[in-house]
Design a protein around this motif. Structure first.
Motif, PDB file in Angstrom:
ATOM      1  N   ALA A   1       8.200  -0.176 -11.287  1.00  0.00           N
ATOM      2  CA  ALA A   1       7.606  -1.514 -11.302  1.00  0.00           C
ATOM      3  C   ALA A   1       8.126  -2.368 -10.151  1.00  0.00           C
ATOM      4  O   ALA A   1       7.400  -3.224  -9.630  1.00  0.00           O
ATOM      5  N   LEU A   2       9.357  -2.136  -9.731  1.00  0.00           N
ATOM      6  CA  LEU A   2       9.906  -2.906  -8.613  1.00  0.00           C
ATOM      7  C   LEU A   2       9.152  -2.623  -7.319  1.00  0.00           C
ATOM      8  O   LEU A   2       8.994  -3.503  -6.463  1.00  0.00           O
ATOM      9  N   THR A   3       8.661  -1.378  -7.181  1.00  0.00           N
ATOM     10  CA  THR A   3       7.946  -1.007  -5.960  1.00  0.00           C
ATOM     11  C   THR A   3       6.654  -1.798  -5.821  1.00  0.00           C
ATOM     12  O   THR A   3       6.228  -2.116  -4.706  1.00  0.00           O
ATOM     13  N   PHE A   4       6.017  -2.114  -6.951  1.00  0.00           N
ATOM     14  CA  PHE A   4       4.783  -2.894  -6.888  1.00  0.00           C
ATOM     15  C   PHE A   4       5.026  -4.294  -6.319  1.00  0.00           C
ATOM     16  O   PHE A   4       4.104  -4.942  -5.828  1.00  0.00           O
ATOM     17  N   LYS A   5       6.273  -4.769  -6.413  1.00  0.00           N
ATOM     18  CA  LYS A   5       6.591  -6.108  -5.925  1.00  0.00           C
ATOM     19  C   LYS A   5       7.015  -6.115  -4.456  1.00  0.00           C
ATOM     20  O   LYS A   5       7.232  -7.172  -3.884  1.00  0.00           O
ATOM     21  N   ALA A   6       7.144  -4.925  -3.868  1.00  0.00           N
ATOM     22  CA  ALA A   6       7.567  -4.837  -2.476  1.00  0.00           C
ATOM     23  C   ALA A   6       6.419  -5.234  -1.542  1.00  0.00           C
ATOM     24  O   ALA A   6       5.250  -5.220  -1.922  1.00  0.00           O
ATOM     25  N   GLN A   7       6.779  -5.597  -0.316  1.00  0.00           N
ATOM     26  CA  GLN A   7       5.771  -5.944   0.690  1.00  0.00           C
ATOM     27  C   GLN A   7       4.927  -4.720   0.985  1.00  0.00           C
ATOM     28  O   GLN A   7       5.440  -3.635   1.271  1.00  0.00           O
ATOM     29  N   THR A   8       3.595  -4.858   0.915  1.00  0.00           N
ATOM     30  CA  THR A   8       2.706  -3.714   1.069  1.00  0.00           C
ATOM     31  C   THR A   8       1.900  -3.740   2.352  1.00  0.00           C
ATOM     32  O   THR A   8       1.208  -2.781   2.662  1.00  0.00           O
ATOM     33  N   SER A   9       1.954  -4.819   3.088  1.00  0.00           N
ATOM     34  CA  SER A   9       1.024  -4.980   4.212  1.00  0.00           C
ATOM     35  C   SER A   9       1.760  -5.021   5.544  1.00  0.00           C
ATOM     36  O   SER A   9       2.986  -5.087   5.616  1.00  0.00           O
TER      37      SER A   9
ATOM     38  N   SER B   1      -1.411   7.590 -15.537  1.00  0.00           N
ATOM     39  CA  SER B   1      -2.078   6.394 -15.037  1.00  0.00           C
ATOM     40  C   SER B   1      -1.088   5.577 -14.216  1.00  0.00           C
ATOM     41  O   SER B   1       0.138   5.699 -14.371  1.00  0.00           O
ATOM     42  N   TYR B   2      -1.610   4.745 -13.362  1.00  0.00           N
ATOM     43  CA  TYR B   2      -0.741   3.861 -12.580  1.00  0.00           C
ATOM     44  C   TYR B   2      -0.159   2.761 -13.457  1.00  0.00           C
ATOM     45  O   TYR B   2       0.851   2.147 -13.103  1.00  0.00           O
ATOM     46  N   THR B   3      -0.780   2.549 -14.613  1.00  0.00           N
ATOM     47  CA  THR B   3      -0.197   1.606 -15.579  1.00  0.00           C
ATOM     48  C   THR B   3       1.149   2.106 -16.064  1.00  0.00           C
ATOM     49  O   THR B   3       2.073   1.315 -16.314  1.00  0.00           O
ATOM     50  N   ALA B   4       1.284   3.435 -16.202  1.00  0.00           N
ATOM     51  CA  ALA B   4       2.568   4.009 -16.604  1.00  0.00           C
ATOM     52  C   ALA B   4       3.641   3.699 -15.573  1.00  0.00           C
ATOM     53  O   ALA B   4       4.788   3.401 -15.914  1.00  0.00           O
ATOM     54  N   ASN B   5       3.284   3.759 -14.282  1.00  0.00           N
ATOM     55  CA  ASN B   5       4.238   3.380 -13.236  1.00  0.00           C
ATOM     56  C   ASN B   5       4.627   1.912 -13.347  1.00  0.00           C
ATOM     57  O   ASN B   5       5.781   1.534 -13.117  1.00  0.00           O
ATOM     58  N   LEU B   6       3.657   1.083 -13.709  1.00  0.00           N
ATOM     59  CA  LEU B   6       3.914  -0.350 -13.822  1.00  0.00           C
ATOM     60  C   LEU B   6       4.913  -0.648 -14.936  1.00  0.00           C
ATOM     61  O   LEU B   6       5.715  -1.582 -14.844  1.00  0.00           O
ATOM     62  N   HIS B   7       4.895   0.172 -15.990  1.00  0.00           N
ATOM     63  CA  HIS B   7       5.788  -0.051 -17.124  1.00  0.00           C
ATOM     64  C   HIS B   7       7.152   0.607 -16.947  1.00  0.00           C
ATOM     65  O   HIS B   7       8.047   0.399 -17.758  1.00  0.00           O
TER      66      HIS B   7
END
Length: 321
Positions: A244-252, A233-239
């Protein structure tokens, strides 16, 4: 010359006419589950069949430590050689040896790096058992003095003094699995689930052909030949600390008016949508087949992988038709 040019132009026109237009949309009919099967979401895959080498060298996790009274105490070239392979003579200490008997040579293992590949790994391993490697197979030739003389018939890795000798047990082969379609986004079910606890040799990145060890075994009804789907799951990536740092990167793009955020709080949320990773589908990343089981664990092999597989990934029993 003009005729040649005209003929070439005609051939190019025919070839172009046979090519599908870029804007053409393929008409597809959903199946009974409402899924439109394409090679992107339901690819056609081929399963790798485990060989005897895979079976004999898989290793295992045992809740109880194996008796170590019978072990390798040297070889023909001792002390100048401490590693023995196919064809070489080794000496076995202990009792109960008879000429012609076969013994599997095993080794209790430890992770010298002591690195947790997922949170809670050490604690979970302690409840499942102790990892063992299967090093090779020897045949007893005769007994002399306080040792039995044996010849190495098969080796997965060099046999060392101190490795334990246990009676050999033939492992049944795993049946061939025909190629077929694999649903990458199959919905969650209430079928038996477990986790990949370790990779062989404590590997952290796993792929096709690699051996893995599960935290479920015969006590849960798992048996040799069972297939399990590896899902993440993508929740596993979040943990995961690094993912988890990648989720905080600029996405747009800079030109996007309302850029999105992932799992943002009230103070960190943008004007754009706040994406919750739990809403994203679970994705299947590969398939494994069980080679052997103990009461608390199972040794398995990755028979195909669509991407890297990691310790900590979830496995779900995949009942074959």
């Amino acid at each position: 010359m003009k005729k040649t040019g005209l003929l070439l132009l005609l051939l190019v026109g025919v070839a172009y006419a046979q090519m599908p237009a870029a804007s053409t949309t393929m008409v597809a009919t959903p199946d009974a589950n409402g899924v439109v099967n394409t090679n992107a979401n339901v690819p056609f895959v081929r399963y790798q069949t485990p060989t005897q080498a895979d079976l004999n060298c898989a290793g295992f996790i045992s809740k109880d430590r194996l008796p170590d009274a019978n072990f390798v105490n040297g070889g023909l070239e001792t002390p100048t050689s401490t590693k023995f392979e196919v064809g070489e003579l080794v000496y076995l200490t202990g009792s109960g040896y008879q000429a012609g008997q076969l013994y599997t040579i095993v080794r209790e293992l430890k992770d010298v790096n002591k690195y947790e590949m997922f949170e809670g790994m050490r604690k979970l391993l302690a409840t499942v058992g102790h990892p063992y490697g299967e090093v090779g197979r020897v045949r007893v030739l005769d007994t002399r003095s306080h040792s039995a003389v044996a010849q190495v018939e098969y080796s997965c890795d060099p046999i060392n003094p101190g490795d334990v000798a246990v009676p050999f047990v033939e492992k049944p082969p795993v049946a061939f699995h025909v190629p077929g379609h694999f649903d990458r986004f199959a919905p969650a079910t209430n079928k038996l689930t477990g986790r990949i606890l370790l990779g062989k040799d404590f590997d952290a990145v796993l792929g096709t052909g690699v051996k893995v060890y599960l935290n479920i075994g015969a006590n849960q009804g798992v048996k040799a030949g069972d297939y399990f789907r590896v899902v993440r799951s993508y929740t596993a990536n979040l943990h995961d600390p690094s993912d988890a740092l990648t989720f905080k990167a600029q996405t747009s793009e800079d030109t996007q008016v309302n850029s999105p955020t992932f799992e943002a709080g009230r103070l960190t949320r943008s004007k754009g949508p706040n994406i919750h990773v739990a809403d994203l589908p679970h994705r299947a990343v590969g398939e494994i087949v069980v080679l052997t089981t103990t009461p608390t664990s199972a040794s398995a092999m990755v028979v195909f992988s669509l991407e890297d597989i990691y310790p900590g990934d979830t496995v779900v029993v995949d009942q074959q038709d």
